[in-house]
Design a protein around this motif. Structure first.
Motif, short mmCIF file in Angstrom:
data_model
loop_
_atom_site.label_atom_id
_atom_site.label_comp_id
_atom_site.label_asym_id
_atom_site.label_seq_id
_atom_site.Cartn_x
_atom_site.Cartn_y
_atom_site.Cartn_z
N LEU A 77 -3.01 -4.60 -6.74
CA LEU A 77 -1.88 -3.94 -6.08
C LEU A 77 -0.64 -4.84 -5.96
O LEU A 77 0.49 -4.37 -6.03
CB LEU A 77 -2.37 -3.54 -4.69
CG LEU A 77 -1.49 -2.84 -3.71
CD1 LEU A 77 -1.28 -1.41 -4.16
CD2 LEU A 77 -2.16 -2.83 -2.34
N TYR A 78 -0.87 -6.13 -5.76
CA TYR A 78 0.26 -7.03 -5.50
C TYR A 78 1.02 -7.41 -6.77
O TYR A 78 2.12 -7.93 -6.69
CB TYR A 78 -0.22 -8.30 -4.78
CG TYR A 78 -0.88 -7.98 -3.46
CD1 TYR A 78 -0.21 -7.27 -2.47
CD2 TYR A 78 -2.19 -8.38 -3.19
CE1 TYR A 78 -0.82 -6.95 -1.26
CE2 TYR A 78 -2.81 -8.08 -1.98
CZ TYR A 78 -2.12 -7.36 -1.04
OH TYR A 78 -2.72 -7.04 0.16
N LYS A 79 0.41 -7.18 -7.91
CA LYS A 79 1.14 -7.54 -9.14
C LYS A 79 1.19 -6.44 -10.19
O LYS A 79 1.98 -6.52 -11.12
CB LYS A 79 0.59 -8.84 -9.74
CG LYS A 79 -0.88 -8.86 -10.05
CD LYS A 79 -1.27 -10.24 -10.57
CE LYS A 79 -2.74 -10.42 -10.73
NZ LYS A 79 -3.40 -9.54 -11.65
N ASP A 80 0.38 -5.41 -10.04
CA ASP A 80 0.36 -4.36 -11.06
C ASP A 80 0.82 -3.03 -10.47
O ASP A 80 0.58 -2.75 -9.30
CB ASP A 80 -1.06 -4.19 -11.62
CG ASP A 80 -1.57 -5.47 -12.26
OD1 ASP A 80 -0.86 -6.00 -13.13
OD2 ASP A 80 -2.66 -5.94 -11.86
N LYS A 138 0.65 3.09 -11.44
CA LYS A 138 0.88 4.03 -12.54
C LYS A 138 0.39 3.43 -13.86
O LYS A 138 -0.28 4.08 -14.65
CB LYS A 138 2.38 4.34 -12.62
CG LYS A 138 2.71 5.63 -13.35
CD LYS A 138 4.20 5.88 -13.38
CE LYS A 138 4.68 6.48 -12.08
NZ LYS A 138 6.12 6.77 -12.10
N ASP A 139 0.72 2.17 -14.07
CA ASP A 139 0.28 1.51 -15.31
C ASP A 139 -1.24 1.41 -15.37
O ASP A 139 -1.85 1.65 -16.41
CB ASP A 139 0.89 0.10 -15.42
CG ASP A 139 2.39 0.15 -15.64
OD1 ASP A 139 2.91 1.25 -15.99
OD2 ASP A 139 3.06 -0.88 -15.45
N LEU A 144 0.83 -1.20 0.00
CA LEU A 144 0.00 0.00 0.00
C LEU A 144 0.87 1.26 0.00
O LEU A 144 0.64 2.21 -0.77
CB LEU A 144 -0.90 -0.03 1.24
CG LEU A 144 -2.11 0.89 1.28
CD1 LEU A 144 -2.93 0.80 0.01
CD2 LEU A 144 -2.97 0.54 2.48
N LYS A 145 1.91 1.24 0.82
CA LYS A 145 2.80 2.40 0.89
C LYS A 145 3.46 2.64 -0.47
O LYS A 145 3.57 3.77 -0.92
CB LYS A 145 3.90 2.16 1.94
CG LYS A 145 3.44 2.27 3.38
CD LYS A 145 4.63 1.99 4.29
CE LYS A 145 4.27 2.07 5.75
NZ LYS A 145 5.41 1.68 6.60
N LYS A 146 3.88 1.53 -1.10
CA LYS A 146 4.54 1.65 -2.40
C LYS A 146 3.58 2.28 -3.43
O LYS A 146 3.95 3.18 -4.18
CB LYS A 146 4.97 0.25 -2.86
CG LYS A 146 5.77 0.21 -4.13
CD LYS A 146 6.34 -1.20 -4.34
CE LYS A 146 6.76 -1.41 -5.78
NZ LYS A 146 5.75 -1.97 -6.64
N ALA A 147 2.34 1.82 -3.40
CA ALA A 147 1.34 2.36 -4.34
C ALA A 147 1.08 3.84 -4.06
O ALA A 147 0.93 4.65 -4.98
CB ALA A 147 0.05 1.56 -4.24
#
Lengths: 357, 94
Positions: free
Chosen positions: A280-283, A286-287, A47-50
Protein backbone atom coordinates in the motif's frame (compact mmCIF):
# COMPACT_ATOMS: atom_id res chain seq x y z
CA UNK A 1 -19.41 -20.45 -23.80
CA UNK A 2 -19.38 -17.76 -21.16
CA UNK A 3 -17.93 -14.46 -22.35
CA UNK A 4 -14.59 -13.71 -20.75
CA UNK A 5 -14.33 -10.14 -19.58
CA UNK A 6 -10.91 -8.60 -19.10
CA UNK A 7 -12.38 -6.42 -16.37
CA UNK A 8 -12.84 -7.77 -12.87
CA UNK A 9 -14.71 -5.69 -10.35
CA UNK A 10 -12.99 -5.23 -7.01
CA UNK A 11 -16.19 -5.54 -5.00
CA UNK A 12 -14.74 -5.99 -1.57
CA UNK A 13 -11.62 -5.19 0.43
CA UNK A 14 -10.70 -7.29 3.45
CA UNK A 15 -8.70 -5.12 5.82
CA UNK A 16 -6.53 -7.02 8.28
CA UNK A 17 -6.20 -3.90 10.38
CA UNK A 18 -4.13 -5.32 13.20
CA UNK A 19 -1.64 -8.17 13.02
CA UNK A 20 -2.12 -8.55 16.76
CA UNK A 21 -5.00 -9.99 18.75
CA UNK A 22 -5.97 -9.86 22.41
CA UNK A 23 -6.90 -13.56 22.25
CA UNK A 24 -4.75 -16.48 21.19
CA UNK A 25 -7.08 -18.94 19.50
CA UNK A 26 -5.78 -22.44 18.96
CA UNK A 27 -7.20 -22.60 15.45
CA UNK A 28 -6.48 -19.12 14.06
CA UNK A 29 -5.65 -19.51 10.38
CA UNK A 30 -3.43 -16.41 10.16
CA UNK A 31 -1.66 -16.64 13.52
CA UNK A 32 -1.51 -13.00 14.67
CA UNK A 33 0.74 -12.01 17.56
CA UNK A 34 -0.72 -11.60 21.04
CA UNK A 35 -1.29 -8.10 22.41
CA UNK A 36 -3.78 -6.35 24.68
CA UNK A 37 -2.74 -2.89 23.47
CA UNK A 38 -4.00 -0.73 20.67
CA UNK A 39 -1.84 -0.88 17.55
CA UNK A 40 -1.04 1.64 14.85
CA UNK A 41 -1.64 -0.87 12.05
CA UNK A 42 -2.17 0.50 8.55
CA UNK A 43 -1.46 4.23 8.25
CA UNK A 44 -4.94 5.60 7.70
CA UNK A 45 -4.17 8.25 5.11
CA UNK A 46 -2.73 5.60 2.79
CA UNK A 47 -5.69 3.38 3.51
CA UNK A 48 -8.16 6.11 2.62
CA UNK A 49 -6.30 6.77 -0.63
CA UNK A 50 -6.42 3.08 -1.55
CA UNK A 51 -10.12 2.86 -0.69
CA UNK A 52 -10.93 5.86 -2.89
CA UNK A 53 -8.92 4.32 -5.71
CA UNK A 54 -10.71 1.01 -5.18
CA UNK A 55 -14.06 2.76 -5.54
CA UNK A 56 -13.05 3.38 -9.12
CA UNK A 57 -12.63 -0.39 -9.50
CA UNK A 58 -16.15 -1.05 -8.23
CA UNK A 59 -15.63 -1.27 -4.46
CA UNK A 60 -18.89 -1.76 -2.58
CA UNK A 61 -17.95 -3.23 0.78
CA UNK A 62 -15.10 -3.41 3.24
CA UNK A 63 -14.61 -6.13 5.84
CA UNK A 64 -12.72 -5.03 8.93
CA UNK A 65 -10.92 -7.92 10.50
CA UNK A 66 -7.53 -8.77 11.95
CA UNK A 67 -6.12 -9.90 14.36
CA UNK A 68 -8.67 -8.02 16.36
CA UNK A 69 -9.86 -5.00 14.34
CA UNK A 70 -10.91 -3.02 17.42
CA UNK A 71 -7.23 -2.89 18.47
CA UNK A 72 -6.65 -0.63 15.46
CA UNK A 73 -5.89 2.83 16.77
CA UNK A 74 -7.74 4.65 13.96
CA UNK A 75 -10.86 2.49 13.95
CA UNK A 76 -13.17 5.45 14.66
CA UNK A 77 -11.74 7.55 11.85
CA UNK A 78 -11.89 4.62 9.46
CA UNK A 79 -15.55 3.91 10.24
CA UNK A 80 -16.42 7.57 9.68
CA UNK A 81 -14.56 7.61 6.39
CA UNK A 82 -16.22 4.46 5.09
CA UNK A 83 -19.66 5.71 6.09
CA UNK A 84 -19.05 9.06 4.38
CA UNK A 85 -18.01 7.19 1.24
CA UNK A 86 -21.18 5.07 1.47
CA UNK A 87 -19.25 1.82 1.51
CA UNK A 88 -20.88 -1.15 3.25
CA UNK A 89 -19.02 -2.05 6.44
CA UNK A 90 -18.68 -5.58 7.79
CA UNK A 91 -16.81 -6.32 11.00
CA UNK A 92 -15.39 -9.60 12.29
CA UNK A 93 -14.39 -9.35 15.94
CA UNK A 94 -14.02 -11.42 19.08
CA UNK A 95 -16.44 -9.05 20.81
CA UNK A 96 -14.29 -8.51 23.90
CA UNK A 97 -13.53 -4.84 23.27
CA UNK A 98 -16.98 -3.38 22.76
CA UNK A 99 -17.92 -0.34 24.77
CA UNK A 100 -20.64 2.27 24.39
CA UNK A 101 -18.42 4.63 22.42
CA UNK A 102 -17.43 2.17 19.71
CA UNK A 103 -20.94 0.75 19.47
CA UNK A 104 -22.45 4.20 19.07
CA UNK A 105 -19.89 4.96 16.38
CA UNK A 106 -20.69 1.68 14.63
CA UNK A 107 -24.38 2.51 14.84
CA UNK A 108 -23.97 6.00 13.43
CA UNK A 109 -21.80 4.60 10.63
CA UNK A 110 -24.48 2.04 9.69
CA UNK A 111 -22.26 -1.01 10.07
CA UNK A 112 -23.99 -3.57 7.91
CA UNK A 113 -22.87 -6.84 9.46
CA UNK A 114 -21.15 -7.77 12.71
CA UNK A 115 -19.80 -11.27 13.23
CA UNK A 116 -18.55 -12.27 16.66
CA UNK A 117 -16.59 -15.42 17.44
CA UNK A 118 -17.96 -17.66 20.19
CA UNK A 119 -16.86 -21.28 20.30
CA UNK A 120 -18.82 -22.72 23.21
CA UNK A 121 -21.65 -22.19 25.64
CA UNK A 122 -19.41 -22.67 28.68
CA UNK A 123 -16.47 -20.49 29.82
CA UNK A 124 -14.16 -23.46 30.35
CA UNK A 125 -14.35 -24.74 26.78
CA UNK A 126 -14.40 -21.32 25.08
CA UNK A 127 -11.50 -19.94 27.13
CA UNK A 128 -9.40 -23.02 26.47
CA UNK A 129 -9.88 -22.67 22.71
CA UNK A 130 -9.38 -18.89 22.78
CA UNK A 131 -6.29 -19.14 24.96
CA UNK A 132 -7.25 -16.39 27.43
CA UNK A 133 -9.07 -16.90 30.71
CA UNK A 134 -12.13 -14.68 31.04
CA UNK A 135 -12.62 -14.25 27.29
CA UNK A 136 -15.99 -16.02 27.35
CA UNK A 137 -17.40 -13.60 29.93
CA UNK A 138 -16.07 -10.61 28.01
CA UNK A 139 -17.50 -11.82 24.71
CA UNK A 140 -20.89 -12.53 26.29
CA UNK A 141 -20.88 -9.04 27.81
CA UNK A 142 -20.03 -7.64 24.36
CA UNK A 143 -22.83 -9.58 22.70
CA UNK A 144 -25.33 -8.30 25.26
CA UNK A 145 -24.20 -4.75 24.52
CA UNK A 146 -24.66 -5.36 20.80
CA UNK A 147 -28.22 -6.50 21.41
CA UNK A 148 -28.91 -3.52 23.70
CA UNK A 149 -27.73 -1.17 20.95
CA UNK A 150 -30.14 -2.81 18.51
CA UNK A 151 -27.61 -4.46 16.21
CA UNK A 152 -28.32 -7.56 14.18
CA UNK A 153 -25.34 -9.81 14.66
CA UNK A 154 -24.00 -13.19 13.70
CA UNK A 155 -22.12 -15.58 15.96
CA UNK A 156 -19.34 -17.66 14.43
CA UNK A 157 -18.23 -20.95 15.94
CA UNK A 158 -15.16 -22.84 14.80
CA UNK A 159 -15.71 -26.54 15.19
CA UNK A 160 -13.18 -28.60 17.15
CA UNK A 161 -13.62 -32.10 18.47
CA UNK A 162 -13.59 -30.71 21.99
CA UNK A 163 -16.38 -28.16 21.49
CA UNK A 164 -18.64 -30.48 19.51
CA UNK A 165 -20.78 -31.29 22.53
CA UNK A 166 -21.27 -27.57 23.17
CA UNK A 167 -23.21 -27.09 19.94
CA UNK A 168 -26.78 -27.66 21.24
CA UNK A 169 -26.11 -25.35 24.19
CA UNK A 170 -24.51 -22.77 21.93
CA UNK A 171 -27.56 -22.76 19.67
CA UNK A 172 -29.77 -22.02 22.69
CA UNK A 173 -27.35 -19.36 23.88
CA UNK A 174 -27.36 -17.68 20.45
CA UNK A 175 -31.15 -17.50 20.59
CA UNK A 176 -31.08 -16.11 24.13
CA UNK A 177 -28.55 -13.46 23.14
CA UNK A 178 -30.64 -12.38 20.16
CA UNK A 179 -28.22 -13.40 17.40
CA UNK A 180 -29.76 -13.54 13.93
CA UNK A 181 -27.54 -16.36 12.77
CA UNK A 182 -24.97 -18.89 13.87
CA UNK A 183 -22.24 -19.75 11.39
CA UNK A 184 -20.44 -23.01 12.03
CA UNK A 185 -16.99 -23.12 10.45
CA UNK A 186 -14.97 -26.29 10.07
CA UNK A 187 -11.33 -25.90 11.08
CA UNK A 188 -8.78 -24.85 8.48
CA UNK A 189 -5.49 -26.74 8.47
CA UNK A 190 -3.36 -23.63 8.11
CA UNK A 191 -1.81 -21.14 10.52
CA UNK A 192 -2.24 -22.40 14.06
CA UNK A 193 -5.01 -24.68 12.78
CA UNK A 194 -2.33 -27.03 11.47
CA UNK A 195 -1.44 -27.98 15.05
CA UNK A 196 -5.08 -28.72 15.85
CA UNK A 197 -5.15 -31.09 12.87
CA UNK A 198 -1.88 -32.64 14.01
CA UNK A 199 -3.48 -33.29 17.42
CA UNK A 200 -6.47 -34.81 15.59
CA UNK A 201 -8.84 -32.33 17.20
CA UNK A 202 -10.55 -31.64 13.86
CA UNK A 203 -13.62 -33.52 12.68
CA UNK A 204 -13.01 -35.64 9.61
CA UNK A 205 -15.10 -35.12 6.48
CA UNK A 206 -17.51 -37.92 7.29
CA UNK A 207 -18.15 -36.53 10.75
CA UNK A 208 -18.66 -33.04 9.35
CA UNK A 209 -21.19 -34.24 6.79
CA UNK A 210 -23.04 -36.24 9.44
CA UNK A 211 -23.15 -33.23 11.76
CA UNK A 212 -24.26 -30.98 8.90
CA UNK A 213 -27.21 -33.28 8.20
CA UNK A 214 -28.13 -33.40 11.88
CA UNK A 215 -28.02 -29.61 12.14
CA UNK A 216 -30.09 -29.23 8.99
CA UNK A 217 -32.68 -31.89 9.72
CA UNK A 218 -33.08 -31.57 13.46
CA UNK A 219 -31.71 -28.33 14.84
CA UNK A 220 -32.55 -25.86 12.07
CA UNK A 221 -36.26 -26.61 12.14
CA UNK A 222 -38.74 -24.26 13.78
CA UNK A 223 -36.08 -21.90 14.93
CA UNK A 224 -35.75 -18.15 14.75
CA UNK A 225 -32.02 -18.63 14.48
CA UNK A 226 -30.53 -19.11 11.02
CA UNK A 227 -27.87 -21.81 11.27
CA UNK A 228 -25.27 -21.70 8.50
CA UNK A 229 -22.99 -24.72 8.32
CA UNK A 230 -20.10 -23.61 6.18
CA UNK A 231 -19.46 -26.60 3.95
CA UNK A 232 -18.54 -26.30 0.26
CA UNK A 233 -21.68 -26.12 -1.86
CA UNK A 234 -21.08 -29.57 -3.38
CA UNK A 235 -21.47 -31.15 0.05
CA UNK A 236 -24.63 -29.24 0.98
CA UNK A 237 -28.14 -30.59 0.43
CA UNK A 238 -30.24 -29.29 -2.44
CA UNK A 239 -32.85 -28.10 0.07
CA UNK A 240 -30.20 -26.01 1.79
CA UNK A 241 -28.88 -24.62 -1.52
CA UNK A 242 -32.43 -23.74 -2.53
CA UNK A 243 -32.99 -21.94 0.77
CA UNK A 244 -29.70 -20.13 1.09
CA UNK A 245 -28.28 -20.11 -2.42
CA UNK A 246 -24.72 -20.85 -3.44
CA UNK A 247 -22.57 -18.85 -1.04
CA UNK A 248 -18.87 -19.10 -1.65
CA UNK A 249 -15.77 -16.94 -1.43
CA UNK A 250 -15.81 -14.46 -4.32
CA UNK A 251 -12.09 -14.76 -4.77
CA UNK A 252 -12.00 -13.01 -8.14
CA UNK A 253 -13.61 -9.89 -6.70
CA UNK A 254 -11.80 -9.37 -3.39
CA UNK A 255 -8.44 -8.13 -2.23
CA UNK A 256 -6.84 -8.21 1.22
CA UNK A 257 -4.68 -5.54 2.79
CA UNK A 258 -2.52 -6.70 5.68
CA UNK A 259 -1.60 -4.63 8.73
CA UNK A 260 1.84 -3.81 7.28
CA UNK A 261 0.24 -2.57 4.06
CA UNK A 262 0.98 -5.62 1.93
CA UNK A 263 -1.71 -6.69 -0.52
CA UNK A 264 -2.77 -10.32 -0.63
CA UNK A 265 -5.66 -12.36 -2.01
CA UNK A 266 -7.15 -12.26 1.53
CA UNK A 267 -5.41 -12.59 4.90
CA UNK A 268 -3.35 -15.55 3.75
CA UNK A 269 -0.36 -13.33 2.96
CA UNK A 270 0.07 -13.03 6.71
CA UNK A 271 1.40 -16.59 6.84
CA UNK A 272 2.41 -17.26 3.20
CA UNK A 273 4.86 -14.75 1.82
CA UNK A 274 4.38 -16.02 -1.77
CA UNK A 275 0.88 -14.59 -1.74
CA UNK A 276 1.89 -11.02 -0.91
CA UNK A 277 1.69 -8.78 -3.94
CA UNK A 278 2.85 -5.23 -3.52
CA UNK A 279 2.43 -2.79 -0.70
CA UNK A 280 0.00 0.00 0.00
CA UNK A 281 2.78 2.45 0.83
CA UNK A 282 4.50 2.18 -2.52
CA UNK A 283 2.12 0.57 -5.01
CA UNK A 284 -1.17 1.73 -6.46
CA UNK A 285 -4.06 -0.60 -5.66
CA UNK A 286 -5.28 -0.08 -9.22
CA UNK A 287 -2.00 -1.32 -10.67
CA UNK A 288 -1.90 -4.31 -8.34
CA UNK A 289 -5.50 -5.21 -9.14
CA UNK A 290 -4.98 -4.93 -12.88
CA UNK A 291 -1.45 -6.20 -13.34
CA UNK A 292 -0.42 -8.54 -10.55
CA UNK A 293 0.55 -11.94 -11.88
CA UNK A 294 -0.99 -13.95 -9.04
CA UNK A 295 -4.35 -12.32 -9.65
CA UNK A 296 -3.96 -12.74 -13.41
CA UNK A 297 -3.17 -16.42 -12.88
CA UNK A 298 -6.26 -16.90 -10.75
CA UNK A 299 -8.45 -15.17 -13.32
CA UNK A 300 -7.08 -17.31 -16.10
CA UNK A 301 -7.11 -20.54 -14.14
CA UNK A 302 -10.43 -20.49 -12.29
CA UNK A 303 -12.25 -22.72 -12.65
CA UNK A 304 -10.69 -24.38 -15.72
CA UNK A 305 -7.41 -25.39 -14.08
CA UNK A 306 -8.89 -26.69 -10.85
CA UNK A 307 -7.56 -30.14 -10.08
CA UNK A 308 -8.99 -33.28 -8.54
CA UNK A 309 -12.66 -33.43 -7.75
CA UNK A 310 -12.96 -29.62 -7.88
CA UNK A 311 -12.24 -29.71 -11.61
CA UNK A 312 -15.08 -32.18 -12.15
CA UNK A 313 -17.68 -30.63 -9.86
CA UNK A 314 -20.81 -29.15 -11.43
CA UNK A 315 -20.57 -26.18 -9.04
CA UNK A 316 -17.00 -25.25 -10.01
CA UNK A 317 -17.96 -22.02 -11.81
CA UNK A 318 -19.60 -20.67 -8.66
CA UNK A 319 -17.54 -22.35 -5.96
CA UNK A 320 -14.13 -21.80 -7.64
CA UNK A 321 -12.67 -24.54 -5.46
CA UNK A 322 -13.99 -23.10 -2.19
CA UNK A 323 -10.96 -21.62 -0.36
CA UNK A 324 -7.97 -21.12 -2.69
CA UNK A 325 -5.92 -19.61 0.13
CA UNK A 326 -6.23 -22.80 2.13
CA UNK A 327 -5.47 -24.96 -0.90
CA UNK A 328 -2.28 -22.98 -1.47
CA UNK A 329 -1.30 -23.08 2.20
CA UNK A 330 -1.59 -26.88 2.14
CA UNK A 331 -0.05 -27.66 -1.24
CA UNK A 332 1.61 -24.49 -2.67
CA UNK A 333 -0.71 -24.94 -5.65
CA UNK A 334 -3.50 -22.41 -6.22
CA UNK A 335 -5.44 -24.97 -8.24
CA UNK A 336 -5.20 -27.95 -5.91
CA UNK A 337 -8.57 -29.45 -4.93
CA UNK A 338 -10.19 -28.20 -1.76
CA UNK A 339 -9.22 -30.67 0.94
CA UNK A 340 -12.73 -31.33 2.31
CA UNK A 341 -14.13 -32.09 -1.15
CA UNK A 342 -11.18 -34.24 -2.15
CA UNK A 343 -11.28 -36.18 1.12
CA UNK A 344 -15.00 -36.73 0.77
CA UNK A 345 -14.51 -37.94 -2.83
CA UNK A 346 -11.73 -40.32 -1.80
CA UNK A 347 -13.85 -41.73 0.99
CA UNK A 348 -16.91 -42.17 -1.25
CA UNK A 349 -18.90 -39.36 0.38
CA UNK A 350 -18.87 -36.86 -2.47
CA UNK A 351 -22.32 -37.01 -4.14
CA UNK A 352 -22.21 -38.58 -7.61
CA UNK A 353 -24.96 -36.19 -8.63
CA UNK A 354 -22.58 -33.26 -8.20
CA UNK A 355 -19.97 -34.60 -10.64
CA UNK A 356 -19.91 -33.60 -14.32
CA UNK A 357 -20.68 -36.49 -16.65
CA UNK B 1 -49.75 -21.01 -24.87
CA UNK B 2 -49.68 -23.33 -27.85
CA UNK B 3 -50.38 -26.76 -26.38
CA UNK B 4 -48.73 -28.53 -29.32
CA UNK B 5 -45.28 -27.26 -28.38
CA UNK B 6 -42.69 -29.89 -27.56
CA UNK B 7 -39.60 -29.01 -25.60
CA UNK B 8 -36.15 -30.44 -25.28
CA UNK B 9 -33.72 -29.98 -22.43
CA UNK B 10 -30.91 -27.49 -23.11
CA UNK B 11 -27.85 -29.74 -23.36
CA UNK B 12 -25.78 -27.30 -21.27
CA UNK B 13 -28.13 -27.76 -18.34
CA UNK B 14 -27.55 -30.42 -15.73
CA UNK B 15 -30.48 -32.49 -14.43
CA UNK B 16 -29.91 -34.38 -11.21
CA UNK B 17 -32.03 -36.46 -8.89
CA UNK B 18 -31.17 -36.67 -5.21
CA UNK B 19 -32.79 -38.04 -2.06
CA UNK B 20 -34.38 -34.71 -1.17
CA UNK B 21 -35.53 -33.71 -4.66
CA UNK B 22 -34.43 -33.08 -8.21
CA UNK B 23 -32.87 -29.99 -9.70
CA UNK B 24 -31.88 -28.38 -12.96
CA UNK B 25 -28.70 -26.38 -12.90
CA UNK B 26 -26.72 -24.23 -15.29
CA UNK B 27 -23.08 -24.80 -14.27
CA UNK B 28 -21.84 -21.63 -15.95
CA UNK B 29 -24.39 -19.11 -14.69
CA UNK B 30 -25.29 -20.82 -11.41
CA UNK B 31 -29.02 -20.63 -12.20
CA UNK B 32 -30.79 -23.43 -10.36
CA UNK B 33 -34.35 -24.69 -10.27
CA UNK B 34 -35.37 -27.08 -7.55
CA UNK B 35 -38.22 -29.37 -8.56
CA UNK B 36 -40.75 -30.94 -6.28
CA UNK B 37 -42.31 -34.27 -7.17
CA UNK B 38 -44.82 -32.92 -9.67
CA UNK B 39 -42.24 -30.62 -11.27
CA UNK B 40 -39.93 -33.57 -11.72
CA UNK B 41 -42.72 -35.64 -13.25
CA UNK B 42 -43.60 -32.84 -15.65
CA UNK B 43 -39.98 -32.42 -16.67
CA UNK B 44 -39.49 -36.13 -17.27
CA UNK B 45 -42.60 -36.24 -19.46
CA UNK B 46 -41.08 -33.52 -21.65
CA UNK B 47 -38.00 -35.64 -22.05
CA UNK B 48 -40.34 -38.38 -23.24
CA UNK B 49 -41.13 -36.21 -26.27
CA UNK B 50 -44.64 -35.26 -25.19
CA UNK B 51 -46.25 -31.96 -26.17
CA UNK B 52 -47.79 -29.72 -23.51
CA UNK B 53 -51.28 -31.08 -24.01
CA UNK B 54 -50.05 -34.64 -23.51
CA UNK B 55 -48.11 -33.59 -20.43
CA UNK B 56 -51.20 -31.95 -18.92
CA UNK B 57 -53.30 -35.04 -19.67
CA UNK B 58 -50.71 -37.35 -18.16
CA UNK B 59 -50.39 -35.17 -15.08
CA UNK B 60 -54.17 -35.24 -14.64
CA UNK B 61 -54.02 -39.01 -14.64
CA UNK B 62 -51.44 -38.85 -11.86
CA UNK B 63 -53.30 -36.16 -9.92
CA UNK B 64 -57.04 -36.67 -10.64
CA UNK B 65 -57.95 -34.48 -7.67
CA UNK B 66 -56.63 -31.39 -9.49
CA UNK B 67 -59.05 -29.50 -11.75
CA UNK B 68 -57.94 -29.55 -15.44
CA UNK B 69 -57.72 -25.73 -15.81
CA UNK B 70 -55.59 -25.54 -12.69
CA UNK B 71 -53.30 -28.32 -13.92
CA UNK B 72 -52.91 -26.68 -17.32
CA UNK B 73 -52.08 -23.37 -15.70
CA UNK B 74 -49.53 -24.98 -13.32
CA UNK B 75 -47.82 -26.87 -16.14
CA UNK B 76 -47.73 -23.79 -18.36
CA UNK B 77 -46.24 -21.61 -15.60
CA UNK B 78 -43.63 -24.22 -14.84
CA UNK B 79 -42.59 -24.60 -18.48
CA UNK B 80 -42.67 -20.86 -19.15
CA UNK B 81 -40.24 -20.34 -16.29
CA UNK B 82 -37.88 -23.04 -17.57
CA UNK B 83 -38.06 -21.66 -21.10
CA UNK B 84 -37.37 -18.10 -19.94
CA UNK B 85 -34.12 -19.14 -18.33
CA UNK B 86 -33.28 -21.36 -21.34
CA UNK B 87 -33.32 -24.59 -19.36
CA UNK B 88 -35.67 -26.02 -21.99
CA UNK B 89 -35.95 -25.09 -25.65
CA UNK B 90 -39.05 -25.38 -27.89
CA UNK B 91 -38.78 -27.98 -30.63
CA UNK B 92 -41.67 -26.62 -32.71
CA UNK B 93 -44.02 -23.71 -32.25
CA UNK B 94 -46.74 -24.08 -34.84
Amino acid sequence: MREQSPYYQLSSLYLYLADQCNLSCRHCWISPGFSQDQKDGIYIEYLKKAILEAKGLGLQSVKLTGGEPLLYRDIYALLEFLAAEEIDILIETNGTLFNNNILEKMKSCNVEQISVSLDACTPEVHDKIRGVKGSFDRTIAGLKMLAEHGFNFQIIMTLHRNNLMELPGLISLCKDLGATSLKINPLMPCGRGKEVFRDRQNLNTGELIELYRMVEQEWSLNMDLDIIFDLPVALRSITDIKRRGIIECRILNILGILANGDFSICGIGQIIDDLRMGNLYKDSIKDVWRENLILAGLRQGLPGRLKGICGRCIFRFQCMGSCRANAYAMTRDLFAPYFLCEESYESGLFPDSRISR
Amino acid sequence: MDLRIRYKQNKDIVYREEDDGAFLFDPETGALRYMNRSGRETFLMLKGDKDIKQVVDNMLELYPEVEPPQMQSDVEDFLKDLEEIHFILPLNSK
